[in-house]
Enzyme design. Structure first.
Site, PDB file in Angstrom:
ATOM      1  N   ASP A  43      -8.819 -14.993   6.163  1.00  0.00           N
ATOM      2  CA  ASP A  43      -9.068 -16.228   6.885  1.00  0.00           C
ATOM      3  C   ASP A  43      -9.977 -15.958   8.188  1.00  0.00           C
ATOM      4  O   ASP A  43     -10.623 -16.963   8.871  1.00  0.00           O
ATOM      5  CB  ASP A  43      -7.826 -16.565   7.796  1.00  0.00           C
ATOM      6  CG  ASP A  43      -7.290 -15.544   8.729  1.00  0.00           C
ATOM      7  OD1 ASP A  43      -7.751 -14.292   8.671  1.00  0.00           O
ATOM      8  OD2 ASP A  43      -6.186 -15.470   9.228  1.00  0.00           O
ATOM      9  N   SER A  44     -10.519 -14.798   8.309  1.00  0.00           N
ATOM     10  CA  SER A  44     -11.912 -14.467   9.101  1.00  0.00           C
ATOM     11  C   SER A  44     -13.076 -14.991   8.595  1.00  0.00           C
ATOM     12  O   SER A  44     -14.010 -15.215   9.120  1.00  0.00           O
ATOM     13  CB  SER A  44     -12.185 -12.722   8.970  1.00  0.00           C
ATOM     14  OG  SER A  44     -12.172 -12.478   7.479  1.00  0.00           O
ATOM     15  N   ASP A  82      -5.487 -14.775   2.406  1.00  0.00           N
ATOM     16  CA  ASP A  82      -4.769 -14.915   3.596  1.00  0.00           C
ATOM     17  C   ASP A  82      -4.189 -16.332   3.550  1.00  0.00           C
ATOM     18  O   ASP A  82      -4.726 -17.484   3.496  1.00  0.00           O
ATOM     19  CB  ASP A  82      -5.805 -14.814   4.584  1.00  0.00           C
ATOM     20  CG  ASP A  82      -5.907 -13.333   5.343  1.00  0.00           C
ATOM     21  OD1 ASP A  82      -4.972 -12.731   4.897  1.00  0.00           O
ATOM     22  OD2 ASP A  82      -6.976 -13.248   5.747  1.00  0.00           O
ATOM     23  N   LYS A 111      -1.683 -12.492   1.701  1.00  0.00           N
ATOM     24  CA  LYS A 111      -1.532 -11.749   2.816  1.00  0.00           C
ATOM     25  C   LYS A 111      -1.150 -12.679   3.849  1.00  0.00           C
ATOM     26  O   LYS A 111      -1.526 -13.649   4.207  1.00  0.00           O
ATOM     27  CB  LYS A 111      -2.503 -11.098   2.922  1.00  0.00           C
ATOM     28  CG  LYS A 111      -2.558  -9.987   4.228  1.00  0.00           C
ATOM     29  CD  LYS A 111      -3.847  -9.109   4.390  1.00  0.00           C
ATOM     30  CE  LYS A 111      -5.012  -9.861   5.284  1.00  0.00           C
ATOM     31  NZ  LYS A 111      -4.448 -10.230   6.295  1.00  0.00           N
ATOM     32  N   GLU A 113       0.357 -12.349   8.399  1.00  0.00           N
ATOM     33  CA  GLU A 113       0.458 -11.454   9.244  1.00  0.00           C
ATOM     34  C   GLU A 113       1.635 -11.293  10.039  1.00  0.00           C
ATOM     35  O   GLU A 113       2.336 -12.437  10.311  1.00  0.00           O
ATOM     36  CB  GLU A 113      -0.579 -11.778  10.371  1.00  0.00           C
ATOM     37  CG  GLU A 113      -1.928 -11.675   9.886  1.00  0.00           C
ATOM     38  CD  GLU A 113      -3.068 -12.419  10.761  1.00  0.00           C
ATOM     39  OE1 GLU A 113      -2.629 -12.405  12.101  1.00  0.00           O
ATOM     40  OE2 GLU A 113      -4.121 -12.263  10.609  1.00  0.00           O
ATOM     41  N   GLU A 180      -4.278  -2.739  11.132  1.00  0.00           N
ATOM     42  CA  GLU A 180      -5.687  -3.008  11.978  1.00  0.00           C
ATOM     43  C   GLU A 180      -5.299  -2.519  13.182  1.00  0.00           C
ATOM     44  O   GLU A 180      -4.632  -3.004  13.822  1.00  0.00           O
ATOM     45  CB  GLU A 180      -5.947  -4.774  11.641  1.00  0.00           C
ATOM     46  CG  GLU A 180      -7.230  -4.910  12.391  1.00  0.00           C
ATOM     47  CD  GLU A 180      -7.343  -6.301  12.307  1.00  0.00           C
ATOM     48  OE1 GLU A 180      -8.564  -6.677  12.788  1.00  0.00           O
ATOM     49  OE2 GLU A 180      -6.847  -7.031  11.281  1.00  0.00           O
TER      50      GLU A 180
END
Length: 265
Positions: A43-44, A82, A111, A113, A180
């Site tokens: 998503d970055s 993501d 993925k 978070e 991270e």
């Protein structure tokens, strides 16, 4: 790496796992020709590719677009995508619609978070046949809660919580976990206490693998140079020099030359 089974094998054989992010077809084609083990459509990409303020602004439509592009280019790589901000916090139905969208766009796994509130969701996704990668530590979708991009796990209590989170994610069915921006010794401890691989970004060298944002490692973003990033080339300068050379040759009429022209030139 062709499937999720490769992660388990790499952990067992103590083989380091290499990952990079990718958001577009052109770079995906290049990555497909390399030895990289896995691609993350992060998503970055909302920030790196689309210029958004942070990842909370990345939408499912953005992720669908980027995942399709990467899947079209990296046909031989294992692709993780993501789940974007709030796509797995509203309802199970909305979550599964988002998962379906990303898998049908070409991802092989997703993925998400954090652990708190996600464990039952992860179990349901895994039981539905979709591999899930966890992500703890500095989780960018929680930037507003953290008060910025800050290193996590620096106290004994916080470090203990990270280990507990990692174990819960493993028990929920995650095939791997991104760690991270946490202290290297904490990442090492987590890695040694899990049967699934850890992938570090700003977490030291004792994780089971590493991931970097491709544009960061290629030196394409001069405004963002965190401590954990190694620039393997000065991409910004390479590209700028190439473009400026093209401009000079155009203005000097030294391009195009005969070799670049068709017979009528």
């Amino acid at each position: 790496m062709k499937s999720v089974l490769g992660f388990k094998k790499a952990k067992a054989n103590r083989e380091k796992i290499s990952m990079v992010t990718c958001y577009d077809y052109t770079l995906a084609k290049i990555i497909n020709s390399t030895d990289i083990d896995c691609i993350l459509v992060g998503d970055s990409g909302g920030m790196v590719l689309l210029g958004k303020k942070n990842t909370t602004y990345t939408t499912l439509d953005d992720m669908q677009f980027m995942t399709q592009a990467v899947a079209n280019g990296a046909t031989d790589k294992f692709i993780v995508a993501d789940l974007p901000f709030m796509s797995y916090r509203q309802s199970l139905e909305i979550t599964m619609q988002a998962v379906t969208t990303l898998i049908q766009s070409g991802a092989h796994a997703i993925k998400l978070e954090g652990s708190s509130g996600n464990l039952d969701i992860i179990k349901h996704i895994v039981n539905s046949g979709v591999p899930v990668m966890g992500h703890i530590g500095m989780t960018p979708q929680f930037i507003n809660s953290f008060g910025g991009f800050k290193v996590q796990g620096r106290t004994e209590e916080a470090a203990k919580h990270l280990l507990e989170e990692a174990k819960l994610l493993e028990q929920a069915g995650c095939f791997g976990i991104v760690l991270e921006c946490i202290p290297a010794n904490i990442a090492k401890d987590i890695t040694q206490n899990l049967d699934i691989p850890t992938i570090g970004i700003g977490a030291g060298s004792n994780t089971d693998g590493q991931i970097l944002v491709l544009q960061d490692m290629l030196g394409m973003n001069t405004d963002f140079q965190p401590k954990f990033v190694k620039k393997y080339i000065d991409g910004s300068k390479l590209f700028s020099d190439a473009i400026n050379t093209y401009v000079k040759e155009t203005k000097a009429n030294t391009f195009p030359t005969k070799e670049h022209c068709y017979d009528y030139c």
